[in-house]
Write a protein that holds these residues in place. Structure first.
Motif, PDB file in Angstrom:
ATOM      1  N   LEU A 119      15.994  73.166  38.588  1.00  0.00           N
ATOM      2  CA  LEU A 119      15.094  72.358  39.480  1.00  0.00           C
ATOM      3  C   LEU A 119      14.694  73.409  40.483  1.00  0.00           C
ATOM      4  CD1 LEU A 119      16.770  70.204  38.266  1.00  0.00           C
ATOM      5  CD2 LEU A 119      15.991  68.836  40.410  1.00  0.00           C
ATOM      6  N   ILE A 120      13.449  74.121  40.524  1.00  0.00           N
ATOM      7  CA  ILE A 120      13.092  75.018  41.463  1.00  0.00           C
ATOM      8  C   ILE A 120      11.715  74.796  41.818  1.00  0.00           C
ATOM      9  CG2 ILE A 120      12.304  76.691  39.582  1.00  0.00           C
ATOM     10  CD1 ILE A 120      13.923  78.792  41.437  1.00  0.00           C
ATOM     11  N   SER A 121      11.493  75.246  43.403  1.00  0.00           N
ATOM     12  CA  SER A 121      10.153  74.874  44.057  1.00  0.00           C
ATOM     13  C   SER A 121       9.320  76.171  44.046  1.00  0.00           C
ATOM     14  CB  SER A 121      10.530  74.691  45.498  1.00  0.00           C
ATOM     15  OG  SER A 121       9.234  74.680  46.279  1.00  0.00           O
ATOM     16  N   ASP A 122       8.187  75.773  43.600  1.00  0.00           N
ATOM     17  CA  ASP A 122       6.956  76.931  43.541  1.00  0.00           C
ATOM     18  C   ASP A 122       6.973  77.797  44.789  1.00  0.00           C
ATOM     19  OD1 ASP A 122       5.411  75.108  44.964  1.00  0.00           O
ATOM     20  OD2 ASP A 122       3.915  74.924  43.438  1.00  0.00           O
ATOM     21  N   LYS A 123       7.418  77.029  45.945  1.00  0.00           N
ATOM     22  CA  LYS A 123       7.233  77.741  47.203  1.00  0.00           C
ATOM     23  C   LYS A 123       8.153  79.162  47.197  1.00  0.00           C
ATOM     24  CE  LYS A 123       8.539  76.649  52.209  1.00  0.00           C
ATOM     25  NZ  LYS A 123       9.079  75.829  53.147  1.00  0.00           N
ATOM     26  N   LEU A 124       9.160  79.236  46.423  1.00  0.00           N
ATOM     27  CA  LEU A 124      10.073  80.364  46.244  1.00  0.00           C
ATOM     28  C   LEU A 124       9.493  81.477  45.760  1.00  0.00           C
ATOM     29  CD1 LEU A 124      13.481  78.477  45.587  1.00  0.00           C
ATOM     30  CD2 LEU A 124      12.557  79.163  47.668  1.00  0.00           C
ATOM     31  N   GLY A 141       8.788  67.650  45.677  1.00  0.00           N
ATOM     32  CA  GLY A 141       8.908  68.878  45.763  1.00  0.00           C
ATOM     33  C   GLY A 141       9.239  69.222  47.196  1.00  0.00           C
ATOM     34  N   GLU A 142       8.850  68.220  47.789  1.00  0.00           N
ATOM     35  CA  GLU A 142       9.135  68.395  49.593  1.00  0.00           C
ATOM     36  C   GLU A 142      10.689  68.035  49.779  1.00  0.00           C
ATOM     37  OE1 GLU A 142       6.650  65.494  51.481  1.00  0.00           O
ATOM     38  OE2 GLU A 142       4.691  66.540  51.062  1.00  0.00           O
ATOM     39  N   GLN A 143      11.381  67.106  48.774  1.00  0.00           N
ATOM     40  CA  GLN A 143      12.574  66.772  48.828  1.00  0.00           C
ATOM     41  C   GLN A 143      13.523  67.853  48.325  1.00  0.00           C
ATOM     42  OE1 GLN A 143      13.072  62.709  47.075  1.00  0.00           O
ATOM     43  NE2 GLN A 143      15.071  62.741  48.095  1.00  0.00           N
ATOM     44  N   LEU A 144      12.785  68.563  47.331  1.00  0.00           N
ATOM     45  CA  LEU A 144      13.772  69.574  46.766  1.00  0.00           C
ATOM     46  C   LEU A 144      13.915  70.869  47.874  1.00  0.00           C
ATOM     47  CD1 LEU A 144      15.245  70.950  44.296  1.00  0.00           C
ATOM     48  CD2 LEU A 144      13.040  71.815  43.548  1.00  0.00           C
ATOM     49  N   THR A 145      12.846  70.944  48.376  1.00  0.00           N
ATOM     50  CA  THR A 145      12.727  72.198  49.682  1.00  0.00           C
ATOM     51  C   THR A 145      14.027  71.762  50.562  1.00  0.00           C
ATOM     52  OG1 THR A 145      10.387  72.373  49.402  1.00  0.00           O
ATOM     53  CG2 THR A 145      11.238  73.078  51.501  1.00  0.00           C
ATOM     54  N   GLN A 146      14.543  70.471  50.717  1.00  0.00           N
ATOM     55  CA  GLN A 146      15.409  70.267  51.707  1.00  0.00           C
ATOM     56  C   GLN A 146      16.820  70.938  51.150  1.00  0.00           C
ATOM     57  OE1 GLN A 146      14.942  66.080  52.498  1.00  0.00           O
ATOM     58  NE2 GLN A 146      13.078  66.266  53.443  1.00  0.00           N
ATOM     59  N   LEU A 147      16.831  70.876  49.896  1.00  0.00           N
ATOM     60  CA  LEU A 147      17.914  71.499  49.277  1.00  0.00           C
ATOM     61  C   LEU A 147      17.844  72.816  49.015  1.00  0.00           C
ATOM     62  CD1 LEU A 147      18.365  68.473  46.397  1.00  0.00           C
ATOM     63  CD2 LEU A 147      19.783  68.900  48.382  1.00  0.00           C
ATOM     64  N   SER A 148      17.180  73.657  49.821  1.00  0.00           N
ATOM     65  CA  SER A 148      16.970  75.214  49.816  1.00  0.00           C
ATOM     66  C   SER A 148      16.152  75.232  48.851  1.00  0.00           C
ATOM     67  CB  SER A 148      18.353  76.008  50.016  1.00  0.00           C
ATOM     68  OG  SER A 148      18.839  75.651  48.564  1.00  0.00           O
ATOM     69  N   GLY A 149      15.564  74.409  47.834  1.00  0.00           N
ATOM     70  CA  GLY A 149      14.453  74.610  47.172  1.00  0.00           C
ATOM     71  C   GLY A 149      14.879  75.064  45.540  1.00  0.00           C
ATOM     72  N   VAL A 150      16.348  74.997  45.341  1.00  0.00           N
ATOM     73  CA  VAL A 150      16.636  75.406  43.948  1.00  0.00           C
ATOM     74  C   VAL A 150      17.945  74.368  43.698  1.00  0.00           C
ATOM     75  CG1 VAL A 150      17.929  77.527  44.722  1.00  0.00           C
ATOM     76  CG2 VAL A 150      17.520  76.939  42.640  1.00  0.00           C
ATOM     77  N   ALA A 151      18.055  73.684  42.863  1.00  0.00           N
ATOM     78  CA  ALA A 151      19.300  72.914  42.216  1.00  0.00           C
ATOM     79  C   ALA A 151      19.239  72.908  40.738  1.00  0.00           C
ATOM     80  CB  ALA A 151      18.979  71.464  42.775  1.00  0.00           C
ATOM     81  N   ALA A 152      20.396  72.527  40.264  1.00  0.00           N
ATOM     82  CA  ALA A 152      20.797  72.761  38.943  1.00  0.00           C
ATOM     83  C   ALA A 152      21.429  71.529  38.583  1.00  0.00           C
ATOM     84  CB  ALA A 152      21.605  73.928  38.447  1.00  0.00           C
ATOM     85  N   ILE A 153      21.423  70.913  37.262  1.00  0.00           N
ATOM     86  CA  ILE A 153      22.195  69.980  36.737  1.00  0.00           C
ATOM     87  C   ILE A 153      22.868  70.751  35.412  1.00  0.00           C
ATOM     88  CG2 ILE A 153      22.386  67.901  35.193  1.00  0.00           C
ATOM     89  CD1 ILE A 153      19.607  67.187  36.497  1.00  0.00           C
TER      90      ILE A 153
END
Length: 385
Positions: free
Chosen positions: A312-317, A353-365
């Protein structure tokens, strides 16, 4: 978005010519552009002219300029994109090296040249030019006296109208003021729906509220539709879906899109997929924390161990100005894809996407648990946006 021409060499340098066809295409273009690219487009330039008598006048002329991009400004509410840079091609109106700002326009082509087209940018073009990717979900999130009419597109959540009407409280023995104000409110929301929702494109209209507001509103709309013989509303009645929300504020949209009934109805939309992926990540974090990682350093180590099932990665990065930092995220995406993992690029303009940004914009399962990483020294602060 329409792709007119794509000319990319083996070394990944080259150019593409595109035509933005709707407002959302400006968001895609914003994500394609980087400082140092060259952009060729039609624009208006104010030109000073001197007549034979020596009098000076000015006129506005349309010309085509090629700029070396220096600043990129995107207005998310108006979906307008302005690009400022220096002129790098001979032009009769603008000197070489002179500054100019191009405002990209709908249905006018532009050509974008880059020294390196990476996989994420090329995927973005494919997604933008896919005719199936359209604003196919609308939502009306409401409570007494407040309603937000929102379009959920594959790339962003757009607030199209906010309706606010003061509703007096019911008084003992007299409810007429309360009822009249409610009717005024419902009428204003109905007009906002008719004005801002394109029923030819939208597949589903979610009407959400706490309590019975949504039910009363729905009954009002179709009573009025019958009275006014409004064929648009009557023909599209099956598209309306009533769901519960905790409030009428825009942030309740995430909770609505998580509703299993809504998820199954919207199973083919990108927005619903993003919300579900984030929900799965949080569940995993709660129940099997060794299979849910976030932060670039931890996620990279999991990728090197071939452990990532879903990234899971934000386009912001990918809009990071530092080329090395941006390349780091592109490498991560390529690594996960090459090893059979799924990649979900979240729009920073979506609630998820706003919520993922709070996790530094990148997460993984992860496919399997990796215990020791959780205790590993976290250097995730390096190179984050």
């Amino acid at each position: 978005m329409k792709l007119l021409n794509k000319d990319i060499e083996k070394d990944n340098a080259g150019q593409v010519t595109l035509v933005p066809e709707e407002a959302e295409d400006m968001w895609h273009t914003y994500n394609l552009l980087q400082v140092g690219d060259s952009l060729r487009a039609s624009t208006i330039r104010k030109v000073q002219t001197e007549s034979t008598t020596g009098s000076v006048g000015s006129s506005r002329v349309r010309t085509t300029l090629t700029l070396s991009v220096e600043t990129i400004d995107f207005d998310s509410q108006a979906c307008q994109l302005r690009v400022k840079g220096t002129n790098i091609e001979e032009n009769q109106y603008v000197k070489m090296g002179a500054y100019h700002t191009i405002e990209l326009e709908l249905n006018r082509k532009f050509t974008l040249a880059k020294k390196c087209w990476d996989s994420v940018v090329l995927d973005r073009i494919e997604q933008a030019c896919d005719p199936a990717q359209r604003a196919d979900v609308a939502a009306v999130v409401m409570q007494e006296g407040l309603a937000n009419v929102v379009l959920v597109t594959p790339a962003m959540t757009l607030l199209r109208a906010k309706v606010e009407v003061t509703i007096p409280r019911k008084r003992k023995g007299s409810c007429s003021q309360h009822e009249k104000a409610l009717e005024r409110f419902y009428e204003a929301v109905m007009q906002a729906i008719l004005r801002h929702i394109n029923f030819d494109v939208v597949k589903c209209i979610l009407v959400a509220s706490p309590g019975f507001v949504k039910d009363q509103f729905f009954a009002y709309v179709f009573k009025e539709a019958v009275r006014q013989d409004n064929k648009v509303l009557l023909e599209n009645r099956p598209k309306f879906m009533l769901v519960h929300s905790s409030s009428g504020h825009k942030y309740s949209l995430k909770e609505i899109l998580c509703d299993p009934a809504v998820t199954s109805r919207l199973s083919d939309t990108k927005a619903a997929g993003e919300v579900k992926a984030l929900e799965d990540f949080y569940k995993m974090l709660q129940h099997e924390p060794d299979r849910a990682f976030y932060g670039i350093a931890h996620v990279e180590r999991a990728a090197d161990a071939l452990a990532i099932d879903t990234l899971l990665i934000s386009d912001k990065l990918f809009r990071h100005q530092d080329i090395q930092t941006r390349s780091r995220y592109v490498r991560l995406v390529d690594n996960v894809r090459d090893n059979g993992g799924n990649v979900r690029i979240f729009s920073s303009l979506h609630v998820s996407g706003e919520q993922l940004t709070q996790l530094s914009g990148v997460a993984a399962i992860l496919r399997f648990p990796i215990a020791d990483l959780s205790d590993a020294e976290d250097d995730s602060s390096s190179g984050e946006d």
